[in-house]
Design an enzyme around this catalytic site. Sequence first.
Site, PDB file in Angstrom:
ATOM      1  N   SER A   1       1.501  -7.466  -1.211  1.00 16.90           N
ATOM      2  CA  SER A   1       2.179  -8.542  -0.469  1.00 16.90           C
ATOM      3  C   SER A   1       1.381  -9.843  -0.467  1.00 16.90           C
ATOM      4  O   SER A   1       1.901 -10.890  -0.088  1.00 16.90           O
ATOM      5  CB  SER A   1       2.528  -8.111   0.954  1.00 16.90           C
ATOM      6  OG  SER A   1       1.388  -8.087   1.767  1.00 16.90           O
TER       7      SER A   1
ATOM      8  N   THR B   1       1.443  -4.708   4.105  1.00 13.82           N
ATOM      9  CA  THR B   1       1.237  -5.126   5.497  1.00 13.82           C
ATOM     10  C   THR B   1       0.615  -6.519   5.608  1.00 13.82           C
ATOM     11  O   THR B   1       0.788  -7.192   6.621  1.00 13.82           O
ATOM     12  CB  THR B   1       0.322  -4.127   6.239  1.00 13.82           C
ATOM     13  OG1 THR B   1      -0.940  -4.074   5.563  1.00 13.82           O
ATOM     14  CG2 THR B   1       0.947  -2.754   6.298  1.00 13.82           C
ATOM     15  N   ASP B   2      -0.091  -6.954   4.550  1.00 12.29           N
ATOM     16  CA  ASP B   2      -0.892  -8.177   4.698  1.00 12.29           C
ATOM     17  C   ASP B   2      -0.059  -9.419   5.033  1.00 12.29           C
ATOM     18  O   ASP B   2      -0.494 -10.259   5.819  1.00 12.29           O
ATOM     19  CB  ASP B   2      -1.702  -8.433   3.416  1.00 12.29           C
ATOM     20  CG  ASP B   2      -2.800  -7.390   3.229  1.00 12.29           C
ATOM     21  OD1 ASP B   2      -3.082  -6.652   4.198  1.00 12.29           O
ATOM     22  OD2 ASP B   2      -3.351  -7.303   2.122  1.00 12.29           O
TER      23      ASP B   2
ATOM     24  N   THR C   1       0.820  -1.221   0.000  1.00 14.49           N
ATOM     25  CA  THR C   1       0.000   0.000   0.000  1.00 14.49           C
ATOM     26  C   THR C   1       0.846   1.259   0.000  1.00 14.49           C
ATOM     27  O   THR C   1       0.522   2.240  -0.665  1.00 14.49           O
ATOM     28  CB  THR C   1      -0.924   0.003   1.232  1.00 14.49           C
ATOM     29  OG1 THR C   1      -1.850  -1.065   1.097  1.00 14.49           O
ATOM     30  CG2 THR C   1      -1.691   1.303   1.369  1.00 14.49           C
TER      31      THR C   1
HETATM   32  N1  ASP Z   1      -2.737  -5.344   0.275  1.00  9.92           N
HETATM   33  C1  ASP Z   1      -1.639  -4.532   0.764  1.00  9.92           C
HETATM   34  C2  ASP Z   1      -0.388  -5.387   0.783  1.00  9.92           C
HETATM   35  O1  ASP Z   1      -0.221  -6.162   1.668  1.00  9.92           O
HETATM   36  C3  ASP Z   1      -1.960  -4.003   2.128  1.00  9.92           C
HETATM   37  C4  ASP Z   1      -0.926  -3.070   2.715  1.00  9.92           C
HETATM   38  O2  ASP Z   1       0.185  -2.916   2.250  1.00  9.92           O
HETATM   39  O3  ASP Z   1      -1.270  -2.453   3.753  1.00  9.92           O
HETATM   40  O4  ASP Z   1       0.407  -5.273  -0.124  1.00  9.92           O
END
Ligand code: ASP
Length: 330
Positions: free
Chosen positions: A54, A85-86, A12
């Site tokens: 991710s 973050t995922d 993100t």
């Molecule tokens: N879908 C995103 C990822 O994990 C979520 C994030 O980065 O917060 O790449």
Amino acid sequence: MKRILLLTTGGTIASRLTDEGLAPGLDGAALSHYLGGLPDSYDLTVRDILHLDSSNIQPEEWRLIARHVFEARDEFDGVVVSHGTDTMAYTASVLSYMVRNIPVPVVLTGAQLPIEHPLTDGLDNLRTAFAMAASGYPGVFLAFDRRVMLGCRAVKTHTTAFGAFDSVNWPLVAQVNGAGLTIRREAVPPLDGPCRLRDKLCEQVFLIKLTPGLDPEIFDMLLRMHYRGVVIEAFGAGGLHFIRRNLIEKLHNAALAGMAVVVCSQCLYESSNFSLYQAGQKALAEGVIQGGDMTTEAAVTKLMWVLGQTDRLEEVRALFAKSLAGERSV
Ligand code: ASP
């Protein structure tokens, strides 16, 4: 000035709105544009190694990230990895094993809002990550919401809150407050040997979250699919059903077939202890390996890593009993 390497992988923090929703679109140069005065405080090198959400980061990408981190250990004082973050907690855990005893800080971070968003948390998270990367404390860490945790103890617990991660069963390594980055030395496990890149993984590892009445035949299917390891998130302190649907006899067959079975708890906090109840002791009698207070992310990636190093179940058991990077209390 401390020499810091920023490895970008997407997520993100580097995302832009597309016709199909948010997708990674910014490279390191574009990210650097938003860093404000940060590059004045560090001797910063930026390398783009991936551009992925991710959800698409898998063992192949873990190996790539690990190699970049490992090769940076002499040239840089610290490494920051920007990451979605995922699955960040999985990457942080697996890196803890792959580059175990890395002599510099390696800090994963990301954001809940893209760096281009006026309310982004990304800049704050990068600030914390850079400060930790420059701290001289070696190990793999995750920095988020002005807190730093041990990588192999981090779990993503919130989908949108800025405090997206918790440090589970382990104190925070550092916090940012009016005194700057305040580090808790005793929360950083000491190095116990030289660092080598050990990036072999067994990908045939399955995670079962036990549900009441789960059909034990799942184990037959996993054996047919040549899975070599299973992590079971069992009930409470440690229990599996054995009346009507007998999981215990399937554990016996799995052990005979050479499958490594690790048992943890579905409870996020505190340790499992399978010797407490009959429903747990019966599983221990079949040779399951106790996961103690490890997070699911740390247990699954540890099993993948350990089975990548050895085929011998006794060695798997011995490595699981040890804390390799602070992932379990012993
Ligand atoms: N879908 C995103 C990822 O994990 C979520 C994030 O980065 O917060 O790449």
